[in-house]
Write an enzyme that holds these catalytic residues in place. Structure first.
Site: not given
Length: 549
Positions: A37, A196
Site C-alpha cells: 500500500d 478501494e
C-alpha cells in the site's frame, strides 16, 4: 492533435528502446519485504513514502529518497504507544492503507486502525519532520478503509471509500479538526471486485481519481477516472487499467495495484504500487512489496504506467541524480541504547520484556507468559524478510529450567503459523528444538541436546526452503530441520502480511526464570546460493554492509 499523438508514440518507443540499448535502468521492487500500500509525496528534491504495517509496532515506516530508486528508512509515523493502539488486533488487523501528503510545511498521513484497543477507525497524524515526531491520532469518525487526502483550491479534500465500493469526497478543516463539507458520494468502482484505495489529484483542468480493484490477489489492478470537479461526475479512462499484470501470468510480478502518483521536478510523472513475487506456482511469502514505474500520458490526457500498463522488472531510471544511501551493516551488535529502525514488535510491546541496558552489548529478552497464541505482545523483536536467499543468525545465552521456557529465533507468518528454532528443556536436559507451529497446532519437532554456554542459531533460506542450524562453541553446525517456504505464504495463510524473522522468548503460560541475552544478530541477503557450512566455519562471512535497500 497530430503533434500530441506523435509525442505519445515517441514516449512509448523511448521506453521500449532505452531498455534494449542498455540505458541505465533500475530493478523492481524498489523496497523489498512486506511494504504494501505505498503512498508517496515530493517536497522539493526529496521524496517520502509510507507503507502499511498491520499488527506490527512501530507502525507506518517512513522512507526517504532523492532519486525514487534508492530508499532509506528514516522513522515511523506511529512510534509511540499513545498514537498506535494495537493490543488485541488480529493478524492482518491494525494499521493499513496509509496515504501521505504535504502542505504548507506540514506532513499528513491518513490511515485506518482496525481492531486495536482504543482505536476509533479512520485517523490522521501530522508532523513537520517526516522522521518524526508525529502527532497523536486525530480520529475522523468512521471505519471505512483506505482514506486519502488532496490539497487543492485552498481546501483539504478527504477521499473515502465505503463498504459498497463507492467513493465519497468532503472538505476537512485540520485546524478545527472537523468536516466543513460532509462526505458525499461522487463515484463508484469500475466493475472489479473490492474497489478501494482511492487517491485524487488535480492535474491541469481535471481531477483524477485512481483506485484499486480486483481484490488483493492475482486480478489486482489500478484504474482511473476523471472529472472537471472533485464532486464528479467522473468518466472512466478508455485505457484502463493504469497498471496491472493480471493478463501476464508469465511475469515474475503479480497482484500489481494500489497505486499512488508523484510528479518529478522535470514535470514527468511516476507511479508507486504494490506487487508480489510468487514462487513455485502461486505462492508468495515475502509479502506485498513496493514497485516503481514511469507514467506516460496519452494525447487525450490519460495516464498509462509501465510498459503499456504492465509492470516490468526494469525501467530506465528517473531523470534525477543518483543518490545511494549508506547501507545497514549485516550485524547488529546491540551496542546502542536504541534499537535500529528496522526492528519491530508484535502489537504494543511490554516495556519489561526487553532491554538494551540491563546487560550492555546485548539485547535482553525477558520471556513473559505470553506466546504467539494470544492477541498480545510476546517478547519478540523481529524484522522483515527482505530477500528470498538469506541467512539470519544470532548468538544467544539462555538457560531454561523447565520445559515451558524457550528462547531463540522465529519466522512468523501470523498468530497460528510460525517456524521456530529455540533453546528449551526436555527430560531435564538443555536442548535446541526445531518446531513447526502451523494452522494453530504444533507439527513436526526435532530436538538436539546441547551443552551450556553460548549457542549460535541460524536460519537459511532459498526461494523454496528454510533450513534451521544449531552450532555449539567450537563444534560444527548441525542442521536440525527444513521446511518449505510456502507453508508461510499468503496463499496458505490468507491475510495481508509477509513473514518476519527475529528473536523470541516465552514461558508459554508463566514467565521465564532466566533472561535470554542475544549478543548479535546477522541478516545476510541476496546470497548467490543457500548458506553452507564447512567444518563449523561459515563460508564468505562478511559483517560489513548488506546488499538490501
Amino acid at each position: 492533435m497530430l503533434y500530441r499523438k506523435i509525442t505519445w508514440l515517441v514516449c512509448i518507443l523511448f521506453l521500449q528502446t532505452s531498455i534494449l540499448i542498455g540505458q541505465t535502468t533500475f530493478k523492481n521492487p524498489v523496497i523489498t519485504g512486506m511494504n504494501p500500500d505505498p503512498s508517496i509525496c515530493r517536497v522539493g528534491d526529496d521524496f517520502y513514502l509510507v507503507t502499511s504495517t498491520f499488527e506490527y509496532f512501530p507502525g507506518l515506516p517512513i522512507y526517504h529518497s532523492k532519486d525514487l530508486v534508492n530508499w532509506k528508512l528514516v522513522g515511523h509515523a506511529l512510534s509511540r504507544q499513545s498514537n498506535n493502539p494495537l493490543m488485541g488486533a488480529s493478524s492482518s488487523g491494525g494499521n493499513f492503507a496509509p496515504a501521505i501528503r504535504y502542505h504548507d510545511g506540514t506532513f499528513y498521513i491518513s490511515c485506518t486502525n482496525y481492531g486495536g484497543k482504543g482505536s476509533e477507525g479512520v485517523f490522521y497524524v501530522t508532523a513537520t519532520d517526516p522522521a518524526g515526531d508525529w502527532s497523536d491520532p486525530v480520529w475522523v469518525g468512521n471505519w471505512f478503509v483506505d482514506p486519502s487526502m488532496m490539497f487543492a483550491n485552498d481546501s483539504l479534500y478527504w477521499i473515502s471509500p465505503n463498504n459498497k465500493g463507492d467513493f465519497s469526497v468532503g472538505t476537512f478543516d485540520p485546524n478545527a479538526k472537523k468536516f466543513v463539507e460532509p462526505l458525499q458520494l461522487v463515484a463508484s468502482g469500475l466493475g472489479g471486485a473490492s474497489p478501494e484505495a482511492p487517491h485524487m489529484y488535480k492535474i491541469n483542468d481535471y481531477y483524477y481519481l485512481i483506485s484499486a480493484e480486483g481484490g488483493t490477489g492475482y486480478e489486482h489492478r489500478s484504474v482511473i477516472q476523471r472529472s472537471t470537479s472533485p464532486y464528479g461526475p467522473f468518466e472512466p479512462s478508455p485505457y484502463n487499467p493504469v497498471i496491472s499484470n493480471m493478463d501476464n501470468p508469465e511475469s515474475p510480478f503479480q497482484a500489481i495495484g494500489h497505486s499512488d502518483f508523484v510528479q518529478l521536478q522535470d514535470g514527468s510523472w511516476w507511479l508507486v504500487c504494490l506487487g508480489i513475487r510468487p514462487i513455485e506456482g502461486n505462492y508468495h511469502h515475502l509479502g506485498r512489496e513496493t514497485f516503481l514505474a514511469p507514467i506516460t500520458w496519452t494525447p487525450d490526457g490519460w495516464p498509462i504506467a509501465g510498459d503499456r500498463g504492465v509492470m516490468l522488472e526494469e525501467f530506465p531510471v528517473p531523470n534525477l541524480p543518483e543518490h545511494i544511501w549508506e547501507k545497514e551493516s549485516v550485524r547488529d551488535d546491540f551496542d546502542s541504547s536504541d534499537l535500529r529502525l528496522l526492528w519491530n514488535f508484535l502489537r504494543n510491546p511490554h516495556d519489561t520484556d526487553w532491554s538494551l541496558t540491563e546487560n550492555l552489548g546485548y539485547l535482553r529478552l525477558n520471556g513473559s507468559k505470553i506466546s504467539f497464541r494470544e492477541k498480545d505482545s510476546p517478547a519478540f523483536v523481529a524484522r522483515r524478510q527482505t530477500a528470498f536467499n538469506m541467512a539470519a543468525s544470532t548468538k544467544v545465552n539462555f538457560t531454561p529450567v523447565a520445559p515451558n521456557e524457550e528462547a531463540g529465533l522465529v519466522i512468523r507468518g501470523n498468530d497460528e503459523n510460525h517456524l521456530s528454532l529455540v533453546i528449551t528443556m526436555r527430560d531435564g536436559k538443555r536442548v535446541a528444538m526445531y518446531r513447526e507451529f502451523l494452522k494453530g497446532d504444533e507439527k513436526d519437532t526435532e530436538v538436539m541436546e546441547i551443552s551450556e554456554g553460548d549457542i549460535t542459531l541460524r536460519i537459511t533460506a532459498s526461494e523454496s526452503q528454510y533450513e534451521f542450524w544449531v552450532q555449539e562453541e567450537g563444534k560444527p553446525a548441525v542442521s536440525l530441520g527444513t521446511s518449505p517456504t510456502k507453508v508461510l505464504s499468503t496463499e496458505v495463510l490468507n491475510g495481508f502480511t509477509g513473514v518476519y524473522i527475529g528473536m523470541y522468548a516465552s514461558g508459554n503460560g508463566s514467565a521465564n526464570t532466566n533472561p535470554a541475552d542475544f549478543d548479535w544478530f546477522d541478516f545476510e541477503e541476496d546470497l548467490a546460493m543457500p548458506y553452507k557450512w564447512i567444518s563449523g566455519v561459515e563460508e564468505s562471512v562478511d559483517h560489513g554492509n548488506s546488499s538490501g535497500n
